[in-house]
Design a protein around this motif. Structure first.
Motif, short mmCIF file in Angstrom:
data_model
loop_
_atom_site.label_atom_id
_atom_site.label_comp_id
_atom_site.label_asym_id
_atom_site.label_seq_id
_atom_site.Cartn_x
_atom_site.Cartn_y
_atom_site.Cartn_z
N SER A 2 37.61 62.69 34.74
CA SER A 2 36.90 62.40 35.98
C SER A 2 37.81 61.63 36.94
O SER A 2 38.57 60.76 36.53
N ASP A 3 37.73 61.96 38.22
CA ASP A 3 38.46 61.16 39.20
C ASP A 3 37.49 60.27 39.99
O ASP A 3 37.73 59.96 41.15
N SER A 4 36.37 59.91 39.33
CA SER A 4 35.45 58.91 39.90
C SER A 4 35.28 57.80 38.88
O SER A 4 34.91 58.06 37.73
N PHE A 5 35.58 56.57 39.27
CA PHE A 5 35.55 55.45 38.33
C PHE A 5 35.63 54.13 39.09
O PHE A 5 35.88 54.13 40.30
N VAL A 6 35.44 53.05 38.33
CA VAL A 6 35.55 51.71 38.92
C VAL A 6 36.58 50.92 38.11
O VAL A 6 36.58 50.99 36.87
N LEU A 7 37.45 50.18 38.78
CA LEU A 7 38.38 49.28 38.10
C LEU A 7 38.04 47.85 38.50
O LEU A 7 37.65 47.59 39.64
N LYS A 8 38.22 46.94 37.54
CA LYS A 8 37.97 45.52 37.84
C LYS A 8 39.21 44.70 37.51
O LYS A 8 39.87 44.94 36.49
N GLY A 9 39.54 43.76 38.39
CA GLY A 9 40.71 42.91 38.16
C GLY A 9 40.98 42.06 39.39
O GLY A 9 40.10 41.87 40.23
N THR A 10 42.22 41.56 39.48
CA THR A 10 42.64 40.79 40.66
C THR A 10 43.17 41.80 41.68
O THR A 10 44.31 42.24 41.59
N VAL A 11 42.32 42.15 42.62
CA VAL A 11 42.67 43.25 43.55
C VAL A 11 43.37 42.68 44.78
O VAL A 11 42.86 41.76 45.43
N CYS A 12 44.56 43.23 45.08
CA CYS A 12 45.32 42.79 46.27
C CYS A 12 45.74 44.02 47.06
O CYS A 12 46.15 45.02 46.48
N TYR A 13 45.65 43.93 48.36
CA TYR A 13 46.18 44.98 49.24
C TYR A 13 46.40 44.38 50.62
O TYR A 13 45.91 43.29 50.92
N SER A 14 47.15 45.08 51.45
CA SER A 14 47.44 44.55 52.79
C SER A 14 46.20 44.69 53.67
O SER A 14 45.76 45.79 53.96
N ARG A 15 45.69 43.53 54.12
CA ARG A 15 44.57 43.55 55.07
C ARG A 15 45.11 43.85 56.47
O ARG A 15 44.49 44.52 57.28
N PHE A 17 49.28 43.74 58.73
CA PHE A 17 50.72 43.75 58.50
C PHE A 17 51.19 42.42 57.92
O PHE A 17 52.13 42.37 57.13
N THR A 18 50.52 41.33 58.29
CA THR A 18 51.03 40.02 57.89
C THR A 18 50.23 39.37 56.77
O THR A 18 50.60 38.30 56.31
N GLU A 19 49.14 40.01 56.34
CA GLU A 19 48.26 39.32 55.38
C GLU A 19 47.88 40.20 54.19
O GLU A 19 47.44 41.35 54.36
N ILE A 20 48.05 39.64 52.99
CA ILE A 20 47.61 40.32 51.78
C ILE A 20 46.22 39.80 51.41
O ILE A 20 46.03 38.59 51.26
N ALA A 21 45.24 40.70 51.31
CA ALA A 21 43.90 40.32 50.87
C ALA A 21 43.92 40.15 49.35
O ALA A 21 44.49 40.98 48.64
N VAL A 22 43.32 39.07 48.86
CA VAL A 22 43.27 38.82 47.41
C VAL A 22 41.81 38.71 46.99
O VAL A 22 41.07 37.87 47.53
N HIS A 23 41.39 39.52 46.04
CA HIS A 23 40.01 39.49 45.53
C HIS A 23 40.04 39.33 44.01
O HIS A 23 40.21 40.32 43.30
N PRO A 24 39.89 38.09 43.50
CA PRO A 24 39.86 37.90 42.05
C PRO A 24 38.58 38.48 41.47
O PRO A 24 37.54 38.46 42.14
N ALA A 25 38.66 38.99 40.26
CA ALA A 25 37.50 39.54 39.55
C ALA A 25 36.68 40.47 40.44
O ALA A 25 35.46 40.38 40.49
N ALA A 26 37.38 41.34 41.14
CA ALA A 26 36.70 42.26 42.08
C ALA A 26 36.70 43.68 41.54
O ALA A 26 37.43 44.01 40.60
N TYR A 27 35.89 44.51 42.17
CA TYR A 27 35.75 45.91 41.78
C TYR A 27 36.38 46.79 42.85
O TYR A 27 36.14 46.57 44.05
N VAL A 28 37.14 47.78 42.44
CA VAL A 28 37.63 48.77 43.39
C VAL A 28 37.14 50.12 42.91
O VAL A 28 37.23 50.46 41.72
N VAL A 29 36.55 50.87 43.85
CA VAL A 29 35.84 52.09 43.47
C VAL A 29 36.62 53.31 43.95
O VAL A 29 37.05 53.39 45.11
N PRO A 358 54.52 39.19 52.53
CA PRO A 358 53.39 40.09 52.84
C PRO A 358 53.80 41.28 53.71
O PRO A 358 53.28 42.38 53.57
N GLU A 359 54.76 41.07 54.61
CA GLU A 359 55.22 42.19 55.45
C GLU A 359 55.97 43.22 54.60
O GLU A 359 55.79 44.43 54.78
#
Ligand code: GUN
Ligand code: FE
Length: 430
Positions: A2-15, A17-29, A358-359
């Motif tokens: 299946s290519d539909s699923f949820v992952l949980k962890g410390t999710v980081c991505y660029s919000r 150009f200058t800022e990395i969003a950090v979501h501890p114990a978050a879900y990415v779908v 972050p850049e």
């Protein structure tokens, strides 16, 4: 799978150009290969999807390598005391000539694909060699790996030793068309990209053939640009009619816009010495820069003024440029980008602010990802590429924020010690 699923962890991505969003114990779908977003609490609509809990491990967007040479992988980390043209003649060309032998190509390309699969790279723009058969073999192996790539059979009909030089423009064009016909419809994740090696390797007649092929097949383009001062002088001698190096591609409809005015994705590696007119043309034509700091250091090419390119509104991503670059690690490319930008600021231009971590993270994810479309972020609608990183190998007695841990993992090239998991375009790779 299946290519539909949820992952949980410390999710980081660029919000941004200058800022990395950090979501501890978050879900990415991920739903059918597409990211639906990051959530601190899982919305009820996604509760039925299978969930993998990675604990405190990092979940990051997959990294994008905008420039790498598969056949140069065997000699990476050697011959690093030369400049570009000598290095090409004594290291790169002799190795690439071996890929006329499919058995050698199979052994070498298996090793390359194996390592790239285990790296942090989920997408890449890849140079093969001029050989059709081994290029197809490389594409078969990449398709099997699940990575998403653009792969180019290289075109070169001048200024290379006999076994590597294609005998004529017509022959190079014929082989290119055959390659495109033989691979058409064969792959989901592996796309052809037109690959004139660089201007010194391609006669006018060949560039003319290639622009017709590009239009016929609606192909993207990759090549090298303004890497080394000696190379640039050589291009001026070879193409006195061109206003600047990039103009030599543009005159042949191979620089982001064809003669009908239609745009197509184009990525040029290096751009260390691009003059203002070249930068303006790249901006006008939407040409991507593949910034390859390790290669530019190893081959003494110089320092690309990335801050200036960003200010000018150019699209920029990172490239490992193995084997001008010595490693496929894009964590390393990120930190090299930061380091060389500091030298540029200190030694060349005090107005060009250094690139921040972050850049650099943005360049390695969304910056290069844009070449592939909506790639390099966990915002809703992005194609789902992710890497899962375990930094417990780096214990610390003091408290550290997630961002500090991430920066340190990058500086210590933790990607080379092994990732925990990897996903590309919604598929789990390992
Ligand atoms: N210019 C033309 N070919 C090459 C190559 O293989 N590597 C680099 N770094 N520059 C090039
Ligand atoms: Fe290169």
């Amino acid at each position: 799978m299946s290519d539909s699923f949820v992952l949980k962890g410390t999710v980081c991505y660029s919000r941004s150009f200058t800022e990395i969003a950090v979501h501890p114990a978050a879900y990415v779908v991920c739903e059918e290969g597409v990211c639906r977003g990051v959530f601190d609490a899982l919305p009820a609509v996604y509760e039925a999807l299978s969930l993998t809990d990675f604990g405190e491990r990092f979940i990051l967007p997959g990294l994008v390598d905008l420039h790498i040479h598969a056949p140069q992988y065997p000699f990476r980390g050697t011959g690093m005391d030369l400049e570009l043209i000598d290095w090409l003649e004594t290291r790169a060309f002799p190795e690439e000539a071996k890929y006329s032998d499919p058995d050698y190509a199979e052994t070498a390309y298996r090793q390359f694909v194996d390592h790239l699969t285990r790296s942090a790279t989920t997408r890449a723009c890849i140079f093969a060699t001029r050989h059709r058969e081994s290029t197809e073999l490389l594409m078969d192996l990449l398709e099997e790996s699940g990575l998403v790539t653009c792969v180019g059979k290289v075109n070169m009909d001048r200024n290379a030793p006999e076994p590597l030089r294609e005998a004529s423009a017509a022959l190079s064009a014929r082989e290119t068309r055959l390659w495109l016909e033989e691979t058409a419809g064969r792959y989901q994740r592996t796309k052809p990209i037109l690959t004139p090696r660089f201007i010194p390797s391609c006669t006018d007649a060949l560039l003319e053939e290639l622009q017709t092929i590009r239009q016929d097949w609606n192909l993207p383009v990759q090549s090298h640009l303004s890497e080394n001062p000696g190379e640039i002088r050589w291009v001026q001698d070879l193409c006195p009619e061109a206003d600047f190096y990039g103009d030599a591609y543009d005159r042949r409809g191979l620089f982001g816009r064809d003669r009908r005015g239609q745009s197509f994705p184009t990525v040029m590696a290096h751009c260390v010495w691009s003059p203002p007119e070249e930068v303006a043309r790249m901006k006008e034509n939407g040409v991507f820069v593949a910034h390859c700091p390790a290669s530019n250091t190893n081959l003494a090419s110089g320092i690309a003024p990335v801050r200036r390119y960003l200010e000018a509104g150019l699209k920029v991503g990172l490239g490992s440029d193995v084997a001008g670059g010595h490693t496929e690690s894009l964590f390393r490319a990120m930190t090299d980008a930061v380091q060389v930008s500091k030298l540029y600021w200190r030694l060349v231009d005090p107005e060009a602010k250094p690139i921040t971590f972050p850049e650099a993270f943005y360049l390695a994810t969304r910056g290069g990802g844009a070449f592939f479309g909506n790639v390099g972020s966990f915002e809703p609608g992005y194609e789902f590429d992710a890497i899962v990183l375990d930094d417990s190998l780096l214990p610390h007695p003091q408290p550290m924020t997630a961002l500090q841990r991430l920066e340190r993992a990058a500086y210590l090239s933790l990607d080379l010690l092994g990732l925990h998991a990897k996903y590309a375009a919604g598929r789990r790779i390992f």
